[in-house]
Write a protein that holds these residues in place. Sequence first.
Motif: not given
Length: 146
Positions: A47-76
């Motif tokens: 991911q680029g700029t935040s945890k909510s940034t969309g990504v593109t990966l055209n594969a039947a299976a794979g890995k997404v490394t999310m951005n390291g931005a903060a995620l508050a307790a109990a937040a989604s």
Amino acid sequence: MSNSIAIGVAYADQDIANATKLQANILTGAIGYNTGSTGVSIPSVTQGTSKSTGVTLNAAAGKVTMNGAALAAAASVSFTLTNNQIGTNDLVFVTISGGIATAGTYSSRVLDVSAGACTIQITNLSGGSLSEAVVVNFATLQLTAA
């Protein structure tokens, strides 16, 4: 073996498109995605700029490394995975596979699936804010109408 049905000789390029069922022996094998020969990496994207940034990966299976931005307790947070391998009726499975300091601090799920995309949600289950580059594995199970 009882309950076995001979389907012929197995070839590396075997076409089973018209098969009515797929069976696996749980003691000797597994069903899954093969990355190919030894040393071939699993398709991945970061991911680029935040945890909510969309990504593109055209594969039947794979890995997404999310951005390291903060995620508050109990937040989604959710993001869109754009992927030409995903169909409207497909199942997409997600798991947390790395990038976290403590196991069990996040949950993952797929919110919705559409042709060419799905929405993945990550929830912080801990009691505090976390700033980790969570790694999410995904795999698709393609369902087709007869």
